[in-house]
Design a protein around this motif. Structure first.
Motif, PDB file in Angstrom:
ATOM      1  N   LEU A 122       6.850  -1.404 -22.902  1.00  0.00           N
ATOM      2  CA  LEU A 122       7.365  -0.592 -23.999  1.00  0.00           C
ATOM      3  C   LEU A 122       8.596  -1.223 -24.641  1.00  0.00           C
ATOM      4  O   LEU A 122       8.827  -1.069 -25.837  1.00  0.00           O
ATOM      5  N   ASP A 123       9.398  -1.919 -23.847  1.00  0.00           N
ATOM      6  CA  ASP A 123      10.653  -2.485 -24.334  1.00  0.00           C
ATOM      7  C   ASP A 123      10.378  -3.472 -25.477  1.00  0.00           C
ATOM      8  O   ASP A 123       9.562  -4.383 -25.332  1.00  0.00           O
ATOM      9  N   PRO A 124      11.063  -3.316 -26.613  1.00  0.00           N
ATOM     10  CA  PRO A 124      10.775  -4.187 -27.758  1.00  0.00           C
ATOM     11  C   PRO A 124      11.079  -5.661 -27.500  1.00  0.00           C
ATOM     12  O   PRO A 124      10.426  -6.539 -28.083  1.00  0.00           O
ATOM     13  N   ASN A 125      12.061  -5.958 -26.629  1.00  0.00           N
ATOM     14  CA  ASN A 125      12.324  -7.358 -26.300  1.00  0.00           C
ATOM     15  C   ASN A 125      11.196  -7.947 -25.459  1.00  0.00           C
ATOM     16  O   ASN A 125      10.845  -9.121 -25.607  1.00  0.00           O
ATOM     17  N   ASP A 126      10.600  -7.142 -24.577  1.00  0.00           N
ATOM     18  CA  ASP A 126       9.444  -7.610 -23.806  1.00  0.00           C
ATOM     19  C   ASP A 126       8.261  -7.892 -24.734  1.00  0.00           C
ATOM     20  O   ASP A 126       7.571  -8.905 -24.613  1.00  0.00           O
ATOM     21  N   PHE A 158      -4.540   5.100 -11.702  1.00  0.00           N
ATOM     22  CA  PHE A 158      -3.869   3.817 -11.570  1.00  0.00           C
ATOM     23  C   PHE A 158      -2.677   3.892 -10.610  1.00  0.00           C
ATOM     24  O   PHE A 158      -1.916   4.860 -10.619  1.00  0.00           O
ATOM     25  N   GLU A 159      -2.542   2.869  -9.803  1.00  0.00           N
ATOM     26  CA  GLU A 159      -1.308   2.641  -9.065  1.00  0.00           C
ATOM     27  C   GLU A 159      -0.359   1.914 -10.013  1.00  0.00           C
ATOM     28  O   GLU A 159      -0.778   1.026 -10.762  1.00  0.00           O
ATOM     29  N   LEU A 160       0.916   2.284  -9.999  1.00  0.00           N
ATOM     30  CA  LEU A 160       1.882   1.692 -10.908  1.00  0.00           C
ATOM     31  C   LEU A 160       2.926   0.887 -10.150  1.00  0.00           C
ATOM     32  O   LEU A 160       3.323   1.252  -9.045  1.00  0.00           O
ATOM     33  N   ALA A 161       3.335  -0.209 -10.748  1.00  0.00           N
ATOM     34  CA  ALA A 161       4.395  -1.055 -10.205  1.00  0.00           C
ATOM     35  C   ALA A 161       5.278  -1.504 -11.363  1.00  0.00           C
ATOM     36  O   ALA A 161       4.895  -1.385 -12.525  1.00  0.00           O
ATOM     37  N   GLY A 162       6.463  -2.015 -11.033  1.00  0.00           N
ATOM     38  CA  GLY A 162       7.385  -2.449 -12.074  1.00  0.00           C
ATOM     39  C   GLY A 162       7.043  -3.837 -12.605  1.00  0.00           C
ATOM     40  O   GLY A 162       6.607  -4.721 -11.854  1.00  0.00           O
ATOM     41  N   HIS A 215       1.341  -2.984 -14.013  1.00  0.00           N
ATOM     42  CA  HIS A 215       2.784  -3.193 -13.972  1.00  0.00           C
ATOM     43  C   HIS A 215       3.370  -2.703 -15.293  1.00  0.00           C
ATOM     44  O   HIS A 215       2.930  -3.130 -16.364  1.00  0.00           O
ATOM     45  N   ILE A 216       4.349  -1.807 -15.215  1.00  0.00           N
ATOM     46  CA  ILE A 216       4.917  -1.195 -16.417  1.00  0.00           C
ATOM     47  C   ILE A 216       6.435  -1.364 -16.435  1.00  0.00           C
ATOM     48  O   ILE A 216       7.065  -1.645 -15.427  1.00  0.00           O
ATOM     49  N   ASP A 217       7.011  -1.171 -17.636  1.00  0.00           N
ATOM     50  CA  ASP A 217       8.470  -1.132 -17.717  1.00  0.00           C
ATOM     51  C   ASP A 217       8.931   0.310 -17.909  1.00  0.00           C
ATOM     52  O   ASP A 217       8.464   1.210 -17.212  1.00  0.00           O
ATOM     53  N   LEU A 229       8.701 -10.299 -15.591  1.00  0.00           N
ATOM     54  CA  LEU A 229       9.279 -10.689 -16.874  1.00  0.00           C
ATOM     55  C   LEU A 229      10.629 -11.373 -16.720  1.00  0.00           C
ATOM     56  O   LEU A 229      10.948 -12.304 -17.470  1.00  0.00           O
ATOM     57  N   THR A 230      11.446 -10.946 -15.751  1.00  0.00           N
ATOM     58  CA  THR A 230      12.726 -11.626 -15.570  1.00  0.00           C
ATOM     59  C   THR A 230      12.522 -13.049 -15.060  1.00  0.00           C
ATOM     60  O   THR A 230      13.258 -13.970 -15.445  1.00  0.00           O
ATOM     61  N   GLU A 231      11.523 -13.251 -14.212  1.00  0.00           N
ATOM     62  CA  GLU A 231      11.226 -14.610 -13.742  1.00  0.00           C
ATOM     63  C   GLU A 231      10.763 -15.483 -14.908  1.00  0.00           C
ATOM     64  O   GLU A 231      11.163 -16.646 -15.034  1.00  0.00           O
ATOM     65  N   ALA A 232       9.915 -14.945 -15.758  1.00  0.00           N
ATOM     66  CA  ALA A 232       9.415 -15.731 -16.900  1.00  0.00           C
ATOM     67  C   ALA A 232      10.537 -16.052 -17.875  1.00  0.00           C
ATOM     68  O   ALA A 232      10.696 -17.197 -18.310  1.00  0.00           O
ATOM     69  N   ARG A 233      11.326 -15.051 -18.217  1.00  0.00           N
ATOM     70  CA  ARG A 233      12.330 -15.227 -19.260  1.00  0.00           C
ATOM     71  C   ARG A 233      13.555 -16.004 -18.792  1.00  0.00           C
ATOM     72  O   ARG A 233      14.298 -16.554 -19.604  1.00  0.00           O
ATOM     73  N   ALA A 234      13.773 -16.085 -17.467  1.00  0.00           N
ATOM     74  CA  ALA A 234      14.943 -16.810 -16.961  1.00  0.00           C
ATOM     75  C   ALA A 234      14.858 -18.306 -17.236  1.00  0.00           C
ATOM     76  O   ALA A 234      15.864 -18.957 -17.497  1.00  0.00           O
ATOM     77  N   ILE A 235      13.659 -18.862 -17.179  1.00  0.00           N
ATOM     78  CA  ILE A 235      13.467 -20.297 -17.372  1.00  0.00           C
ATOM     79  C   ILE A 235      12.975 -20.561 -18.788  1.00  0.00           C
ATOM     80  O   ILE A 235      11.874 -20.161 -19.161  1.00  0.00           O
ATOM     81  N   LYS A 236      13.795 -21.236 -19.577  1.00  0.00           N
ATOM     82  CA  LYS A 236      13.438 -21.510 -20.955  1.00  0.00           C
ATOM     83  C   LYS A 236      12.463 -22.690 -21.028  1.00  0.00           C
ATOM     84  O   LYS A 236      12.628 -23.698 -20.341  1.00  0.00           O
TER      85      LYS A 236
END
Length: 413
Positions: free
Chosen positions: A52-56, A165-169, A148-150, A174-181
């Motif tokens: 849902l987060d617009p930056n994601d 559905f089972e839900l997870a964060g 996986h949801i935010d 996303l933090t792992e992906a976005r940390a490495i440019k």
């Protein structure tokens, strides 16, 4: 005109690209980021992600729409399956904005998920939302039973669970992906920095005694928006007694000659990439006081001490253990962290200080591809003043590059 995939990786890491190259390669940028997320989903065993987060949404697809509004209103969201299928559920009437993006397979109207955006019937709207998501997923892969949801509203969370559905964060993925440019991101980061530098220069040139903090802060916004910036996430511009303690917002206080002026950019600039550095200036002409020079000297010493330590492979814990020893008289107002990651916003990691009462909480190391911002704030009650400095660094395989090169105020030291 070059396509970035055809450019040598070394050039992507070191050179400025022309505006034409940056524009013509936006779709390549978006596709590379999406593939990066799909790789992280695969590593994490995530078959489906719903954000849902617009930056994601922007990071994964390049689709952008009313970012500030979307941060507080759950009315657009994105479904990504590990096989690459991606459906954007866009704010009603805005579906055309993402048309043609190579990262999106389907664009559908979204349902509002709170009382206002749902037209007053949030329970019904969230149930319909969950049924549509469930149908979309199961039409493609009936075996998927976890998403996986935010930060969805609790009504949406309950409705998805009611669909089985089972839900997870999604945060870890996303933090792992976005940390490495990625190499393709670096020219966009550099362009964002150049444009924010121009905005800071305008602010400094217009920081005249007699104007209010907000009037001067508006100069920064003017130049940022004229250079295709998106927004500034804080209002951290303070003068005089407002510089201590830190985190006071720009307001109606009038600048006076000889006062300290603290600026923290926190600017989401070109293509959504954040630029985060801080400078402290002396208002008007004249000389700095002894206290001002002492505070500035210590803040600069802290910043340079941490910059000298920073290197690829350095453990977060070691950086904290070797951190500049803050003098007793400044401890009460010490900045809350040593530094943090940066990308399209504040990113992983957030590096805390050592706490003698507990084990260090953060594992991991400084990795190539990270952008790290080192923070420094030194202030005291004695003169009700403080100095804020911060610089942004790009971590290479074998070195660290200082990306923020905006000059310091020589009158302060």
């Amino acid at each position: 005109m070059h396509v970035l995939q055809d450019l040598d990786t070394v050039r992507l890491w070191s050179d400025r690209l022309t505006e034409g190259e940056l524009i013509s390669n936006r779709n390549a940028l978006y596709k590379c980021r999406k593939n990066h997320v799909l790789e992280e989903m695969k590593k994490s065993g995530s078959a489906a992600m719903l954000v849902l987060d617009p930056n994601d949404i922007s990071y994964i697809t390049g689709a952008r729409n009313m970012t500030i509004f979307a941060m507080r209103t759950p009315a657009r969201y994105l479904l990504v399956l590990q096989d690459g299928f991606t459906a954007l559920f866009e704010y009603v009437g805005c579906e055309h904005l993402a048309a043609g993006l190579p990262t999106i397979d389907e664009i559908r109207p979204a349902r509002g998920l709170n009382r206002i955006s749902s037209g007053g019937n949030a329970a019904w709207s969230n149930s319909a939302f969950a049924r549509e998501i469930a149908g979309t997923i199961r039409d493609r892969d009936p075996a998927i039973d976890r998403i996986h949801i935010d930060r969805f509203p609790w009504l949406a969370v309950d409705a998805l669970r009611a669909e089985g559905f089972e839900l997870a964060g999604s945060d870890d993925i996303l933090t792992e992906a976005r940390a490495i440019k990625l190499p393709i991101e670096i020219p966009y980061l550099r362009t964002a920095m150049e444009r924010v530098n121009t905005a800071v220069r305008r602010l400094e040139e217009h920081a005249e005694p007699g104007r209010t903090e907000s009037e001067v802060w508006a100069e920064f916004h003017h130049e940022l928006m004229a250079k295709e910036g998106q927004y500034v996430s804080t209002r951290l511009f303070q003068s005089g007694s407002n510089t201590y303690p830190y985190f006071q917002e720009a307001g109606s206080r009038t600048l006076a000659r000889g006062e300290l002026l603290c600026l923290d950019t926190d600017a989401v600039g070109y293509e959504g990439y954040c630029v985060d550095f801080s400078r402290t200036f002396l208002s008007g002409d004249g000389k700095a006081s002894g206290d001002q020079r002492l505070l500035y000297g210590r803040a600069r010493e802290q910043l340079e001490h941490h910059a000298d330590i920073l290197k690829p492979g350095l453990a977060f814990r070691e950086l904290a253990e070797r951190a500049w020893p803050v003098p007793e008289e400044h401890l009460a107002s010490r900045y809350y962290c040593i530094g943090h990651g940066l990308g399209m916003s504040g990113e992983w990691p957030n590096i805390p200080h050592v706490d003698a009462q507990s084990d260090y909480p953060l594992g991991g190391v400084i990795e190539p591809g990270m952008v790290i911002c080192l923070e420094s704030y030194v202030g005291w009650e004695k003169s009700a003043e403080g100095v804020k400095l911060e610089d942004q660094f790009l971590i290479h395989e074998d070195r660290v590059e200082r990306m923020s090169t905006y000059p310091f105020d020589d009158r302060l030291g």
